[in-house]
Scaffold this active site. Sequence first.
Site, PDB file in Angstrom:
ATOM      1  N   GLU A   1     -69.707 -16.855  62.785  1.00 55.85           N
ATOM      2  CA  GLU A   1     -70.189 -16.843  61.399  1.00 55.85           C
ATOM      3  C   GLU A   1     -69.074 -17.491  60.588  1.00 55.85           C
ATOM      4  O   GLU A   1     -68.080 -16.846  60.280  1.00 55.85           O
ATOM      5  CB  GLU A   1     -70.480 -15.391  60.981  1.00 55.85           C
ATOM      6  CG  GLU A   1     -71.458 -15.305  59.830  1.00 55.85           C
ATOM      7  CD  GLU A   1     -70.791 -15.597  58.513  1.00 55.85           C
ATOM      8  OE1 GLU A   1     -70.798 -16.782  58.100  1.00 55.85           O
ATOM      9  OE2 GLU A   1     -70.240 -14.678  57.913  1.00 55.85           O
ATOM     10  N   LEU A   2     -69.254 -18.806  60.306  1.00 55.89           N
ATOM     11  CA  LEU A   2     -68.126 -19.583  59.764  1.00 55.89           C
ATOM     12  C   LEU A   2     -68.337 -19.885  58.285  1.00 55.89           C
ATOM     13  O   LEU A   2     -69.072 -19.179  57.606  1.00 55.89           O
ATOM     14  CB  LEU A   2     -67.953 -20.838  60.608  1.00 55.89           C
ATOM     15  CG  LEU A   2     -67.792 -20.542  62.119  1.00 55.89           C
ATOM     16  CD1 LEU A   2     -67.698 -21.813  62.932  1.00 55.89           C
ATOM     17  CD2 LEU A   2     -66.597 -19.641  62.384  1.00 55.89           C
TER      18      LEU A   2
ATOM     19  N   GLY B   1     -64.958 -16.272  59.952  1.00 55.68           N
ATOM     20  CA  GLY B   1     -63.781 -16.841  59.293  1.00 55.68           C
ATOM     21  C   GLY B   1     -64.020 -18.318  59.068  1.00 55.68           C
ATOM     22  O   GLY B   1     -65.169 -18.770  59.005  1.00 55.68           O
ATOM     23  N   SER B   2     -62.933 -19.075  58.987  1.00 56.03           N
ATOM     24  CA  SER B   2     -63.071 -20.496  58.666  1.00 56.03           C
ATOM     25  C   SER B   2     -63.598 -21.265  59.874  1.00 56.03           C
ATOM     26  O   SER B   2     -63.392 -20.872  61.031  1.00 56.03           O
ATOM     27  CB  SER B   2     -61.717 -21.059  58.235  1.00 56.03           C
ATOM     28  OG  SER B   2     -60.788 -20.897  59.282  1.00 56.03           O
TER      29      SER B   2
ATOM     30  N   TRP C   1     -60.744 -11.028  55.880  1.00 56.68           N
ATOM     31  CA  TRP C   1     -60.308 -10.177  54.772  1.00 56.68           C
ATOM     32  C   TRP C   1     -61.262 -10.156  53.597  1.00 56.68           C
ATOM     33  O   TRP C   1     -61.111  -9.333  52.702  1.00 56.68           O
ATOM     34  CB  TRP C   1     -58.918 -10.647  54.268  1.00 56.68           C
ATOM     35  CG  TRP C   1     -58.828 -12.142  54.135  1.00 56.68           C
ATOM     36  CD1 TRP C   1     -58.311 -13.015  55.059  1.00 56.68           C
ATOM     37  CD2 TRP C   1     -59.312 -12.970  53.054  1.00 56.68           C
ATOM     38  NE1 TRP C   1     -58.440 -14.322  54.625  1.00 56.68           N
ATOM     39  CE2 TRP C   1     -59.056 -14.311  53.388  1.00 56.68           C
ATOM     40  CE3 TRP C   1     -59.944 -12.709  51.840  1.00 56.68           C
ATOM     41  CZ2 TRP C   1     -59.390 -15.388  52.576  1.00 56.68           C
ATOM     42  CZ3 TRP C   1     -60.292 -13.774  51.016  1.00 56.68           C
ATOM     43  CH2 TRP C   1     -60.006 -15.093  51.392  1.00 56.68           C
TER      44      TRP C   1
ATOM     45  N   GLU D   1     -55.155  -8.724  59.235  1.00 58.03           N
ATOM     46  CA  GLU D   1     -53.918  -7.971  58.966  1.00 58.03           C
ATOM     47  C   GLU D   1     -53.732  -7.761  57.469  1.00 58.03           C
ATOM     48  O   GLU D   1     -52.916  -6.934  57.056  1.00 58.03           O
ATOM     49  CB  GLU D   1     -52.703  -8.722  59.550  1.00 58.03           C
ATOM     50  CG  GLU D   1     -52.615  -8.717  61.066  1.00 58.03           C
ATOM     51  CD  GLU D   1     -53.698  -9.534  61.760  1.00 58.03           C
ATOM     52  OE1 GLU D   1     -54.299 -10.409  61.112  1.00 58.03           O
ATOM     53  OE2 GLU D   1     -53.945  -9.274  62.951  1.00 58.03           O
TER      54      GLU D   1
ATOM     55  N   GLU E   1     -64.984 -25.869  51.615  1.00 58.27           N
ATOM     56  CA  GLU E   1     -65.413 -24.531  51.205  1.00 58.27           C
ATOM     57  C   GLU E   1     -64.451 -24.024  50.123  1.00 58.27           C
ATOM     58  O   GLU E   1     -63.256 -23.891  50.375  1.00 58.27           O
ATOM     59  CB  GLU E   1     -65.378 -23.580  52.408  1.00 58.27           C
ATOM     60  CG  GLU E   1     -65.877 -22.200  52.053  1.00 58.27           C
ATOM     61  CD  GLU E   1     -65.978 -21.260  53.253  1.00 58.27           C
ATOM     62  OE1 GLU E   1     -65.133 -21.361  54.163  1.00 58.27           O
ATOM     63  OE2 GLU E   1     -66.889 -20.421  53.259  1.00 58.27           O
TER      64      GLU E   1
ATOM     65  N   CYS F   1     -68.635 -16.394  51.896  1.00 58.81           N
ATOM     66  CA  CYS F   1     -69.147 -17.587  52.591  1.00 58.81           C
ATOM     67  C   CYS F   1     -70.518 -17.986  52.066  1.00 58.81           C
ATOM     68  O   CYS F   1     -70.896 -19.141  52.189  1.00 58.81           O
ATOM     69  CB  CYS F   1     -69.153 -17.370  54.095  1.00 58.81           C
ATOM     70  SG  CYS F   1     -69.965 -15.855  54.574  1.00 58.81           S
TER      71      CYS F   1
HETATM   72  P1  NAD Z   1     -57.458 -18.919  58.169  1.00 59.22           P
HETATM   73  O1  NAD Z   1     -58.454 -19.994  58.329  1.00 59.22           O
HETATM   74  O2  NAD Z   1     -56.209 -19.054  58.936  1.00 59.22           O
HETATM   75  O3  NAD Z   1     -58.070 -17.482  58.505  1.00 59.22           O
HETATM   76  C1  NAD Z   1     -59.418 -17.162  58.345  1.00 59.22           C
HETATM   77  C2  NAD Z   1     -59.614 -15.804  59.020  1.00 59.22           C
HETATM   78  O4  NAD Z   1     -59.437 -15.946  60.422  1.00 59.22           O
HETATM   79  C3  NAD Z   1     -58.597 -14.742  58.609  1.00 59.22           C
HETATM   80  O5  NAD Z   1     -59.245 -13.511  58.532  1.00 59.22           O
HETATM   81  C4  NAD Z   1     -57.580 -14.701  59.737  1.00 59.22           C
HETATM   82  O6  NAD Z   1     -57.023 -13.418  59.935  1.00 59.22           O
HETATM   83  C5  NAD Z   1     -58.420 -15.072  60.919  1.00 59.22           C
HETATM   84  N1  NAD Z   1     -57.694 -15.789  61.950  1.00 59.22           N
HETATM   85  C6  NAD Z   1     -56.853 -16.828  61.772  1.00 59.22           C
HETATM   86  N2  NAD Z   1     -56.403 -17.270  62.975  1.00 59.22           N
HETATM   87  C7  NAD Z   1     -56.982 -16.476  63.902  1.00 59.22           C
HETATM   88  C8  NAD Z   1     -56.939 -16.423  65.308  1.00 59.22           C
HETATM   89  N3  NAD Z   1     -56.257 -17.290  66.061  1.00 59.22           N
HETATM   90  N4  NAD Z   1     -57.641 -15.468  65.935  1.00 59.22           N
HETATM   91  C9  NAD Z   1     -58.391 -14.599  65.261  1.00 59.22           C
HETATM   92  N5  NAD Z   1     -58.500 -14.597  63.935  1.00 59.22           N
HETATM   93  C10 NAD Z   1     -57.802 -15.537  63.259  1.00 59.22           C
HETATM   94  O7  NAD Z   1     -56.971 -18.869  56.689  1.00 59.22           O
HETATM   95  P2  NAD Z   1     -57.335 -18.051  55.400  1.00 59.22           P
HETATM   96  O8  NAD Z   1     -56.375 -18.531  54.389  1.00 59.22           O
HETATM   97  O9  NAD Z   1     -57.366 -16.592  55.668  1.00 59.22           O
HETATM   98  O10 NAD Z   1     -58.770 -18.553  55.022  1.00 59.22           O
HETATM   99  C11 NAD Z   1     -58.955 -19.932  54.802  1.00 59.22           C
HETATM  100  C12 NAD Z   1     -60.375 -20.228  54.593  1.00 59.22           C
HETATM  101  O11 NAD Z   1     -61.178 -19.649  55.592  1.00 59.22           O
HETATM  102  C13 NAD Z   1     -60.978 -19.649  53.344  1.00 59.22           C
HETATM  103  O12 NAD Z   1     -60.656 -20.366  52.243  1.00 59.22           O
HETATM  104  C14 NAD Z   1     -62.425 -19.727  53.652  1.00 59.22           C
HETATM  105  O13 NAD Z   1     -62.850 -21.050  53.407  1.00 59.22           O
HETATM  106  C15 NAD Z   1     -62.465 -19.440  55.122  1.00 59.22           C
HETATM  107  N6  NAD Z   1     -62.869 -18.035  55.389  1.00 59.22           N
HETATM  108  C16 NAD Z   1     -64.176 -17.821  55.621  1.00 59.22           C
HETATM  109  C17 NAD Z   1     -64.623 -16.524  55.811  1.00 59.22           C
HETATM  110  C18 NAD Z   1     -66.089 -16.257  56.026  1.00 59.22           C
HETATM  111  O14 NAD Z   1     -66.582 -15.207  55.630  1.00 59.22           O
HETATM  112  N7  NAD Z   1     -66.822 -17.146  56.684  1.00 59.22           N
HETATM  113  C19 NAD Z   1     -63.734 -15.467  55.796  1.00 59.22           C
HETATM  114  C20 NAD Z   1     -62.375 -15.719  55.567  1.00 59.22           C
HETATM  115  C21 NAD Z   1     -61.954 -17.024  55.383  1.00 59.22           C
END
Ligand code: NAD
Length: 491
Positions: A262-263, A240-241, A163, A190, A395, A296
């Site tokens: 890309e984490l 994502g994370s 997001w 979502e 992070e 990130c």
């Molecule tokens: P999260 O770790 O649950 O989600 C991170 C992202 O992964 C979200 O976009 C979510 O929709 C997606 N996701 C979660 N579970 C998934 C699954 N099983 N399959 C596919 N996609 C899935 O929690 P959050 O609160 O959205 O983010 C927490 C932390 O994640 C942030 O604080 C940040 O540190 C990190 N993050 C990093 C990036 C990046 O650009 N590297 C992007 C978003 C979040």
Amino acid sequence: MTESNDNLAAASKVIDKYGLFLNGEWRKDPSLPRLDVINPATEQPIGQIPCAGPSELDEALESARDGFEVWRHTHAWERAAVLRKTAEWIRSNIDLCSYTMSLEQGKALAEATREFGMAADHFEWASEEAKRITDTIVPARPAGTTSTLRHLPVGVVAAFTPWNFPALIVAAKAAYALAAGCSVILKPSEETPGTAMLIVQALQESGLPGGVLNMVMGVPAEISKHLLSSPSVNAGTFTGSTAVGKLLMGQAAQMLIPMTMELGGHAPVIVYPDVDPKKAAETAAGIKFRNAGQACVSPSRFYVHQDIAEPFTESMVAYAESLVVGPGTDPKTTMGPMSNSRRVEAANAFVQDAIEKGATLRTGGAPPKDQNKGYYFCPTVLSDVSDDSRIMIEEPFAPIAPIKSFSDSDDVIGWANNTEYGLAGYVMTEDPKRAAAVSDRLETGMVAVNNFFLAMAETPFGGVKQSGFGREGGPDAIDEFLVTKLVKTLS
Ligand code: NAD
């Protein structure tokens, strides 16, 4: 109505207008469970999305397999033309795109416009790369044979995007997969579906055949499990994370699906005493508070030489206090709300923990007093932050600049590298020799010296260590979606 009211009105209809995208059609089956999408500036719903269940996911898989057969045989020049038109569509619908992103994600309009511009750049760059996939002939043994290395699309790609940069990251994955001749099943966040919907609409109007790109949304864990356990998926890509990346790697391992990851990141900024502290702080702050710190590659640990630590900190505070915090869709806003309530809770906890461990709160540190709705958090500066504070380890993804002073260059490089992350690092110095030496020693996939411009379509973006692997953008990005096949013939 003013022009901005018109744009806002159009943007507020996007989410409910579209839905899932399966087999070349938008689907809004009313029998599917629905999820509210929340405006982070007001905490009010701005639309609903249908959630894909197993039958929609199976349909996406079947459609993507069929789409792959069409697209892999579509001439590279035709694939390139679709991607180029997609870039043009985005640029000519930039107001609708930017308002939609700002409404659902929170970032300031100028940032949303810039991000969609970068997404268009990826489509344009990828369109050019599509035409440069070349076969190679290697001198062959035994005599009388020819060894041809063919670079072919890997197949169906499952792409999971977050997001925080909902246009840029969709583009950085889909553009290269499509350029390579792959089909894509996209699962955007979502929380920011409207932005992804507009990109899918751009591709469709630009002539992408049905089935080549499908978009699903719903319960992330169920979707990733379903897609990554399917023999129809040949490759995956996730941003994502690190925690979710590891989960998806585990799922993909069962089918040996190669993944691009890309984490997270936790970028150090090392500021040497030969720079102008005010100018350095203003340059860094301009990036630090972009997207309310939810990036990130955001500069997230400031190590400033003790000789300039105080003037640097004061300038950072002045910059933070000059930001106009408000709804992203208000053109006067320079920092919007955070994207969701989870980030506000995390930001509060980071600040409290740092103060308990000895940090000094210089400005911010809490949601603004004049906003009683919305996921706002004041731009925050902390000084004398200790290494064992959570914000120096995890992070942050928050508009918080933690500052710690240093005196010894070796020590500070050790601190900078003392993290599981390895995405970006920044050096500020006027000494080119020192810049080269520090760039070399930082354990990161990217380093920027006296600037913060790392995300460009034409250069590779990605990390080392637990920040992941694979590169998005740049001359090698398309390789993530190609597989080399040896064809040996008698000549
Ligand atoms: P999260 O770790 O649950 O989600 C991170 C992202 O992964 C979200 O976009 C979510 O929709 C997606 N996701 C979660 N579970 C998934 C699954 N099983 N399959 C596919 N996609 C899935 O929690 P959050 O609160 O959205 O983010 C927490 C932390 O994640 C942030 O604080 C940040 O540190 C990190 N993050 C990093 C990036 C990046 O650009 N590297 C992007 C978003 C979040």
